[in-house]
Design an enzyme around this catalytic site. Structure first.
Site, mmCIF file in Angstrom:
data_model
loop_
_atom_site.group_PDB
_atom_site.id
_atom_site.type_symbol
_atom_site.label_atom_id
_atom_site.label_comp_id
_atom_site.label_asym_id
_atom_site.label_seq_id
_atom_site.Cartn_x
_atom_site.Cartn_y
_atom_site.Cartn_z
ATOM 1 N N THR A 25 0.754 -1.133 -0.041
ATOM 2 C CA THR A 25 -0.033 -0.199 -0.074
ATOM 3 C C THR A 25 0.738 1.315 -0.111
ATOM 4 O O THR A 25 0.398 2.251 -0.244
ATOM 5 C CB THR A 25 -0.851 0.067 1.298
ATOM 6 O OG1 THR A 25 -0.150 -0.064 2.280
ATOM 7 C CG2 THR A 25 -1.814 -1.167 1.337
ATOM 8 N N THR A 46 -2.046 -6.914 -1.539
ATOM 9 C CA THR A 46 -2.913 -6.293 -0.663
ATOM 10 C C THR A 46 -4.507 -6.597 -1.125
ATOM 11 O O THR A 46 -4.766 -6.584 -2.399
ATOM 12 C CB THR A 46 -2.856 -4.875 -0.316
ATOM 13 O OG1 THR A 46 -2.816 -4.225 -1.504
ATOM 14 C CG2 THR A 46 -1.481 -4.624 0.163
ATOM 15 N N ASP A 126 -24.012 -2.957 3.664
ATOM 16 C CA ASP A 126 -23.365 -2.980 2.288
ATOM 17 C C ASP A 126 -24.134 -2.712 1.184
ATOM 18 O O ASP A 126 -24.860 -3.571 0.660
ATOM 19 C CB ASP A 126 -22.588 -4.442 2.318
ATOM 20 C CG ASP A 126 -21.602 -4.507 1.290
ATOM 21 O OD1 ASP A 126 -21.878 -3.996 0.160
ATOM 22 O OD2 ASP A 126 -20.481 -4.738 1.372
ATOM 23 N N ARG A 188 -9.755 2.069 6.131
ATOM 24 C CA ARG A 188 -8.801 3.076 5.759
ATOM 25 C C ARG A 188 -9.358 4.256 6.778
ATOM 26 O O ARG A 188 -10.177 4.480 7.286
ATOM 27 C CB ARG A 188 -9.100 3.602 4.465
ATOM 28 C CG ARG A 188 -8.596 2.573 3.480
ATOM 29 C CD ARG A 188 -7.103 2.633 3.419
ATOM 30 N NE ARG A 188 -6.688 1.849 2.210
ATOM 31 C CZ ARG A 188 -6.435 0.370 2.318
ATOM 32 N NH1 ARG A 188 -6.392 -0.291 3.566
ATOM 33 N NH2 ARG A 188 -5.795 -0.385 1.150
ATOM 34 N N ASP A 212 -6.931 1.188 13.764
ATOM 35 C CA ASP A 212 -5.486 0.621 13.159
ATOM 36 C C ASP A 212 -5.203 1.397 12.014
ATOM 37 O O ASP A 212 -4.102 1.421 11.450
ATOM 38 C CB ASP A 212 -5.832 -0.598 12.772
ATOM 39 C CG ASP A 212 -4.671 -1.537 12.239
ATOM 40 O OD1 ASP A 212 -3.466 -1.578 12.721
ATOM 41 O OD2 ASP A 212 -4.784 -1.984 11.167
ATOM 42 N N GLU A 217 -1.491 8.759 7.249
ATOM 43 C CA GLU A 217 -0.451 7.858 7.466
ATOM 44 C C GLU A 217 0.601 8.168 6.546
ATOM 45 O O GLU A 217 0.719 8.653 5.550
ATOM 46 C CB GLU A 217 -1.100 6.370 7.157
ATOM 47 C CG GLU A 217 -2.085 6.013 8.426
ATOM 48 C CD GLU A 217 -2.143 4.420 8.060
ATOM 49 O OE1 GLU A 217 -1.396 3.824 7.106
ATOM 50 O OE2 GLU A 217 -3.196 3.996 8.581
ATOM 51 N N HIS A 234 -1.580 0.209 11.622
ATOM 52 C CA HIS A 234 -2.094 -0.323 10.307
ATOM 53 C C HIS A 234 -1.584 -1.701 10.111
ATOM 54 O O HIS A 234 -0.953 -2.072 8.874
ATOM 55 C CB HIS A 234 -1.631 0.580 9.139
ATOM 56 C CG HIS A 234 -2.309 0.233 7.837
ATOM 57 N ND1 HIS A 234 -2.697 1.231 7.057
ATOM 58 C CD2 HIS A 234 -3.109 -0.946 7.275
ATOM 59 C CE1 HIS A 234 -3.532 0.778 5.974
ATOM 60 N NE2 HIS A 234 -3.730 -0.529 6.329
ATOM 61 N N GLY A 237 -4.078 -6.386 9.044
ATOM 62 C CA GLY A 237 -4.098 -7.474 7.989
ATOM 63 C C GLY A 237 -2.664 -8.026 7.721
ATOM 64 O O GLY A 237 -2.429 -8.763 6.748
ATOM 65 N N TYR A 238 -1.901 -7.867 8.906
ATOM 66 C CA TYR A 238 -0.443 -8.198 8.957
ATOM 67 C C TYR A 238 0.147 -9.518 9.262
ATOM 68 O O TYR A 238 1.170 -9.785 9.655
ATOM 69 C CB TYR A 238 0.566 -6.988 9.322
ATOM 70 C CG TYR A 238 1.041 -6.241 8.214
ATOM 71 C CD1 TYR A 238 0.267 -5.941 7.151
ATOM 72 C CD2 TYR A 238 2.175 -5.619 8.514
ATOM 73 C CE1 TYR A 238 0.874 -4.865 6.301
ATOM 74 C CE2 TYR A 238 2.980 -4.809 7.813
ATOM 75 C CZ TYR A 238 2.060 -4.560 6.608
ATOM 76 O OH TYR A 238 2.625 -3.627 5.672
#
Length: 362
Positions: A25, A46, A126, A188, A212, A217, A234, A237-238
């Site tokens: 990203t 990603t 959604d 985000r 997060d 950023e 952030h 997702g790591y």
């Protein structure tokens, strides 16, 4: 030939002679970087791709690929750890709480599944899916905001159009929130208006926030960092599993584009979890405390929060050097209590479970 560059500092001159560009990203793939280069293919390892100017790429015959859903299990684990941390410290049960999931794509669906496994009522919002599939199973955002005890965001960053998510949670949205609700944002930073979030924390509309992702950023607002309950750089997702999955997906995409024999390629030697992945010293007064302890043993946001607060200027370094985290499936739970009723919950989350045998009385 493969050449490596720091993702946030790659320049157009670095791409001279490059056929493909593989990023995460931190690399903004726009005309400023790409125009005049020979790059024909871009892959981002990603699930999101808002750092790629897809319209420019499409107009200039540059094929791009992402890895949708690669980090779904990792974000599910992060949200589970946030829920476990919050409910454990508040002394309340997750069971029966209402979880509002905004964005029900690859990640949001996994988080909604998590909520149901944990015995929560789940509300999903959604609009694109509701239009495509019908309204059953979805609620309007305003309805979700007024009913959710915990709100978690999993939307892409869309800056315009009917499904614009830029500042989706603004002052008006916060005014609808159930008072005392908690916010978890791992999508985000720009999805939440920073000023509105600060006001929501100051005036008690929010019971707390686990953040997060941040506006601007890698330089989060120091005042906001000081106000949130948990702040991380952030890394939702790591997980090592998510990184491996993203790598597999984009390497295979690159292989298909260039006609390389990579259809069966997968990363090898993924690092194992700390302690060999055996969770055998879980303690607690109740089954819920045992469950929360197991979740936090795999991912504890409090540790990462402390590192970020101690050195917020090292945001990028903390992200790049985030310790190996494996998802639930890499762990085996050895229960020390009989008949806790947790075997199915652990199994549904992905843990392997060893249950002690009951001694037969002769």
């Amino acid at each position: 030939t493969v050449r490596y560059f720091p993702g946030s500092r790659i320049r157009r001159a670095d791409l001279a002679g490059a056929d493909a560009l593989v990023v995460r990203t931190r690399t903004c793939c726009s005309a400023e970087l790409l125009e005049g280069t020979p790059v024909r293919f871009i892959a981002t390892a990603t699930s999101g791709h808002d750092h790629i100017d897809t319209a420019w790429c499409d107009a200039h015959s540059v094929v791009w690929a992402s890895a949708p859903g690669c980090n779904a299990g990792s974000v599910q684990q992060y949200v589970a750890s946030a829920l476990a941390w919050v409910t454990l410290r508040r002394g309340i049960s997750m069971r029966g709480l209402t979880l509002g999931v905004v964005g029900a794509g690859h990640v949001g669906k996994r988080v909604a599944e998590l909520g149901r496994i944990l015995g929560m009522e789940v509300l999903m919002n959604d609009p694109p899916r509701a239009r495509a599939e019908g309204g059953d199973g979805f609620v309007e955002l305003a309805d979700l905001l007024t009913r959710a005890d915990l709100l978690t965001l999993h939307v892409p960053l869309n800056t315009d159009g009917p499904d614009c998510t830029l500042k989706l949670l603004d002052r008006q949205a916060f005014s609808l929130l159930k008072r005392g609700a908690w916010l978890i944002n791992s999508s985000r930073g720009e999805v939440v208006a920073g000023e509105a979030l600060r006001e929501g924390l100051q005036n008690g509309i929010l019971g707390g926030a686990v953040i997060d992702v941040w506006e601007n950023e890698p330089a989060p607002d120091p005042a906001l960092l000081g106000m949130v309950t948990l702040g991380t750089p952030h890394i939702a997702g790591y997980s090592a599993d998510g990184k491996a999955m993203g790598t597999r997906m984009i390497v295979r995409s690159l292989g298909r584009f260039f006609g390389l024999p990579l259809d069966d390629w997968s990363p090898q030697d993924i690092p194992g979890p700390p302690g060999g992945g055996i969770l055998s010293a879980l303690t607690g007064r109740s089954p819920e405390e045992l469950l929360a302890g197991a979740i936090l043993a795999t991912c504890n946001p409090e540790i990462t929060d402390a590192r970020l607060r101690n050195a917020p200027e090292l945001f990028e370094n903390l992200r790049e050097n985030y310790p190996v985290r494996r998802e639930f499936g890499a762990y085996r739970v050895r229960q020390t209590m009989k008949d806790t009723g947790l075997e199915k919950v652990f199994g549904d989350l992905g843990f392997a479970v060893e249950v002690p045998r009951c001694n037969r009385v002769s």
